[in-house]
Design a protein around this motif. Structure first.
Motif, mmCIF file in Angstrom:
data_model
loop_
_atom_site.group_PDB
_atom_site.id
_atom_site.type_symbol
_atom_site.label_atom_id
_atom_site.label_comp_id
_atom_site.label_asym_id
_atom_site.label_seq_id
_atom_site.Cartn_x
_atom_site.Cartn_y
_atom_site.Cartn_z
ATOM 1 N N ALA A 191 0.813 -1.215 0.000
ATOM 2 C CA ALA A 191 0.000 0.000 0.000
ATOM 3 C C ALA A 191 0.848 1.268 0.000
ATOM 4 C CB ALA A 191 -0.915 -0.008 1.234
ATOM 5 N N ARG A 192 1.952 1.254 0.743
ATOM 6 C CA ARG A 192 2.727 2.496 0.909
ATOM 7 C C ARG A 192 3.875 2.614 -0.085
ATOM 8 N NH1 ARG A 192 0.053 5.846 4.681
ATOM 9 N NH2 ARG A 192 1.993 7.026 4.726
ATOM 10 N N HIS A 193 4.357 1.476 -0.579
ATOM 11 C CA HIS A 193 5.565 1.529 -1.420
ATOM 12 C C HIS A 193 5.387 0.851 -2.772
ATOM 13 C CE1 HIS A 193 7.660 3.427 1.818
ATOM 14 N NE2 HIS A 193 7.154 2.522 2.648
ATOM 15 N N GLY A 194 4.169 0.377 -3.041
ATOM 16 C CA GLY A 194 3.879 -0.181 -4.360
ATOM 17 C C GLY A 194 4.736 -1.376 -4.732
ATOM 18 N N TRP A 195 5.166 -2.124 -3.731
ATOM 19 C CA TRP A 195 6.018 -3.290 -3.998
ATOM 20 C C TRP A 195 5.245 -4.536 -3.574
ATOM 21 C CZ3 TRP A 195 11.054 -4.700 -0.839
ATOM 22 C CH2 TRP A 195 11.757 -5.710 -1.514
ATOM 23 N N GLU A 196 5.011 -5.415 -4.518
ATOM 24 C CA GLU A 196 4.320 -6.692 -4.257
ATOM 25 C C GLU A 196 5.342 -7.682 -3.761
ATOM 26 O OE1 GLU A 196 1.337 -7.982 -4.065
ATOM 27 O OE2 GLU A 196 0.364 -6.223 -4.939
ATOM 28 N N ILE A 197 5.261 -8.095 -2.520
ATOM 29 C CA ILE A 197 6.232 -9.086 -2.054
ATOM 30 C C ILE A 197 5.519 -10.367 -1.625
ATOM 31 C CG2 ILE A 197 7.862 -7.301 -1.276
ATOM 32 C CD1 ILE A 197 7.109 -8.277 1.638
ATOM 33 N N ASP A 198 6.254 -11.438 -1.673
ATOM 34 C CA ASP A 198 5.769 -12.709 -1.148
ATOM 35 C C ASP A 198 6.061 -12.682 0.361
ATOM 36 O OD1 ASP A 198 5.761 -15.912 -2.495
ATOM 37 O OD2 ASP A 198 5.928 -15.535 -0.334
ATOM 38 N N THR A 199 5.123 -13.164 1.163
ATOM 39 C CA THR A 199 5.360 -13.084 2.612
ATOM 40 C C THR A 199 6.574 -13.932 3.043
ATOM 41 O OG1 THR A 199 3.707 -14.804 2.961
ATOM 42 C CG2 THR A 199 2.979 -12.542 3.272
ATOM 43 N N ASN A 200 6.961 -14.903 2.191
ATOM 44 C CA ASN A 200 8.156 -15.706 2.524
ATOM 45 C C ASN A 200 9.455 -14.912 2.402
ATOM 46 O OD1 ASN A 200 6.795 -18.087 2.987
ATOM 47 N ND2 ASN A 200 6.702 -18.536 0.791
ATOM 48 N N TRP A 201 9.399 -13.784 1.717
ATOM 49 C CA TRP A 201 10.618 -12.992 1.547
ATOM 50 C C TRP A 201 11.007 -12.248 2.833
ATOM 51 C CZ3 TRP A 201 9.444 -9.926 -3.642
ATOM 52 C CH2 TRP A 201 9.250 -10.858 -4.671
ATOM 53 N N ILE A 202 10.080 -12.228 3.794
ATOM 54 C CA ILE A 202 10.323 -11.446 5.014
ATOM 55 C C ILE A 202 11.162 -12.255 6.004
ATOM 56 C CG2 ILE A 202 9.225 -10.298 6.987
ATOM 57 C CD1 ILE A 202 6.651 -10.148 5.195
ATOM 58 N N LEU A 203 12.277 -11.690 6.370
ATOM 59 C CA LEU A 203 13.118 -12.320 7.396
ATOM 60 C C LEU A 203 13.213 -11.317 8.551
ATOM 61 C CD1 LEU A 203 14.928 -14.885 7.710
ATOM 62 C CD2 LEU A 203 16.825 -13.492 6.919
ATOM 63 N N PRO A 204 12.479 -11.557 9.644
ATOM 64 C CA PRO A 204 12.496 -10.582 10.732
ATOM 65 C C PRO A 204 13.868 -10.516 11.407
ATOM 66 C CG PRO A 204 10.573 -11.991 10.880
ATOM 67 C CD PRO A 204 11.500 -12.620 9.884
ATOM 68 N N SER A 205 14.180 -9.354 11.926
ATOM 69 C CA SER A 205 15.480 -9.142 12.576
ATOM 70 C C SER A 205 15.281 -8.221 13.783
ATOM 71 C CB SER A 205 16.468 -8.543 11.578
ATOM 72 O OG SER A 205 15.888 -7.436 10.899
ATOM 73 N N ILE A 206 16.324 -8.064 14.568
ATOM 74 C CA ILE A 206 16.161 -7.296 15.827
ATOM 75 C C ILE A 206 16.735 -5.887 15.728
ATOM 76 C CG2 ILE A 206 16.069 -9.322 17.324
ATOM 77 C CD1 ILE A 206 19.053 -8.603 18.041
ATOM 78 N N GLY A 207 16.914 -5.399 14.522
ATOM 79 C CA GLY A 207 17.443 -4.044 14.357
ATOM 80 C C GLY A 207 18.283 -4.013 13.097
ATOM 81 N N ILE A 208 18.312 -2.858 12.480
ATOM 82 C CA ILE A 208 18.965 -2.759 11.168
ATOM 83 C C ILE A 208 20.484 -2.800 11.310
ATOM 84 C CG2 ILE A 208 19.248 -1.263 9.156
ATOM 85 C CD1 ILE A 208 16.392 -1.820 9.073
ATOM 86 N N VAL A 209 21.024 -2.158 12.344
ATOM 87 C CA VAL A 209 22.489 -2.117 12.434
ATOM 88 C C VAL A 209 23.043 -3.516 12.693
ATOM 89 C CG1 VAL A 209 24.445 -1.223 13.726
ATOM 90 C CG2 VAL A 209 22.580 0.311 13.094
#
Ligand SMILES: Cc1ncc(COP(=O)(O)O)c(C=O)c1O
Length: 387
Positions: free
Chosen positions: A78-96
């Motif tokens: 909705a905000r960035h117009g990028w269709e992603i597969d939910t499997n592409w998401i790898l959660p992490s505990i911070g960007i640095v």
């Protein structure tokens, strides 16, 4: 209408920005405009979700639910117009910390890693502390202090055998929201030279009116890109340590997952998931109002400087809530100027830490009254130095 005018009472809560003023700057009562978090409350929708979770009293081990993944993917669509597969998401505990994992996972000691300076200082630290070779592609400061990329230099650097490039998009501290053309060029150059593009888009929702963020995820090189995102800056929940890598390429995803697993690195805590999901499901209106509020704060800084300090320039704030102030006319380096500012009652980051000692960084994600008070201090000190 949401309330951004009421200050969050952060002093005494362990907030880095407020509670180490004395030990780090020697002035416990100075107003803090440094660490990049906000001094108003998080969205009520997020707080309510956390209250509900606390009332349920269930805090065992958790994994990201399908609902969580769908909320992240829904926000990105909705905000960035990028269709992603939910499997592409790898959660992490911070960007640095994730940048550190990625650099160590995908490059070997001594390999070249490129960053575009001046830039958020942990980028260079992550590269150096992991024993990789830092390559600096300097940004060009143009007319009206608007920055651009030096593509010729970038081409040369990438051709010299860079293995990984960290893009800051939008850019902290110079405030640029890179255009679609710029992002596509960078992505294409990385692909052509076999460098992995890691795009830190933590500020991607903090966009000034009239500008549009273009994610590297949409740049047409999905096999060669990792996008790092988080709700932390947008919704002021950095302390909950929840971020998301978006990795379209299955091999890259598997490699990074395995790398983290063998080092026993686990994901965010369950309150982090809950806040992130609530923010992405219910935070759109709050996010829009915050962007409008930040734009008005930026206007106040600009107008005040134009009236009281016309010699000091400011880079246009296209994205983020971090203003990049040109203090070179003082004839002093940024560390010295910031010391004077700290003493007088306003803590800013000196530009030295980002790679340019002629600038200082001002965080304007705060209630207007706090900013007004800070501006009185800042303009007073700089006027005194400039004469
Ligand atoms: C560009 C950028 N990346 C990462 C971070 C920090 O992210 P995290 O707290 O998730 O490590 C910041 C914080 O200011 C930032 O500006």
């Amino acid at each position: 209408m949401y309330d951004f005018d009421t200050p969050a009472p952060r002093a005494g809560t362990g907030a880095i920005k407020w509670d180490i003023r004395s030990s780090a700057f020697g002035n416990a009562s100075a107003l803090p405009f440094w660490v990049a978090d906000s001094d108003y409350m998080s969205p009520p929708e997020v707080t309510e979700a956390l209250r509900d979770a606390a009332a349920r009293c269930i805090f065992g081990y958790t994994v990201p639910t399908e609902g969580y993944r769908e909320a992240v993917a829904g926000w990105i669509r909705a905000r960035h117009g990028w269709e992603i597969d939910t499997n592409w998401i790898l959660p992490s505990i911070g960007i640095v910390s994730e940048l550190s994992n990625i650099v160590r996972c995908f490059t070997a000691p001594g390999d070249k890693v490129l960053i575009q300076t001046p830039v958020y200082d942990p980028f260079g630290n992550v590269v150096k502390t992991s024993g990789r070779t830092l390559v600096e592609n300097r940004l060009r400061c143009g007319e009206n202090l608007r920055y651009s990329m030096d593509f010729e230099d970038l081409e040369r650097d990438l051709a010299s055998g860079v293995r990984l490039m960290i893009l800051c998009s939008p850019h902290n501290p110079v405030g640029r929201v890179w255009t679609e053309d710029e992002v596509r060029r960078v992505a294409g150059m990385c692909r052509d030279h076999g460098a992995l593009l890691v795009s830190d888009e933590i500020h991607w929702d903090l966009i000034a009116p009239g500008f549009t963020h273009f994610t590297a995820g949409n740049a047409g090189t999905p096999d060669n890109v990792i996008v790092l995102t988080a709700p932390s800056k947008t919704f002021n929940i950095a302390g909950l340590k929840c971020s998301n890598d978006i990795i379209p390429n299955a091999d890259l995803r598997r490699k990074l997952s395995a790398w983290k697993e063998t080092r026993h690195m686990e994901g965010p805590n369950n309150l982090g998931w809950i806040a992130c999901e609530a923010a992405y499901r219910h935070g759109a209106a709050w996010c829009d109002e915050q962007n409008a509020y930040i734009a008005r704060n930026a206007r106040l800084v600009r107008d005040t400087f134009a009236e009281k300090l016309p010699e000091a320039g400011i880079s246009p704030l296209e994205g983020t809530y971090l203003m990049w102030l040109d203090i070179s006319r003082t004839g002093l380096d940024s560390r010295r100027v910031c010391e004077e500012l700290n003493r007088a009652g306003a803590i800013l980051n000196d530009g030295y830490r980002y790679g340019d000692d002629r600038f200082a960084r001002l965080n304007i994600a705060c209630p207007r009254a706090q900013l007004e008070e800070g501006l009185r201090v800042i303009t007073g000190v700089l006027r005194g130095i400039l004469g």
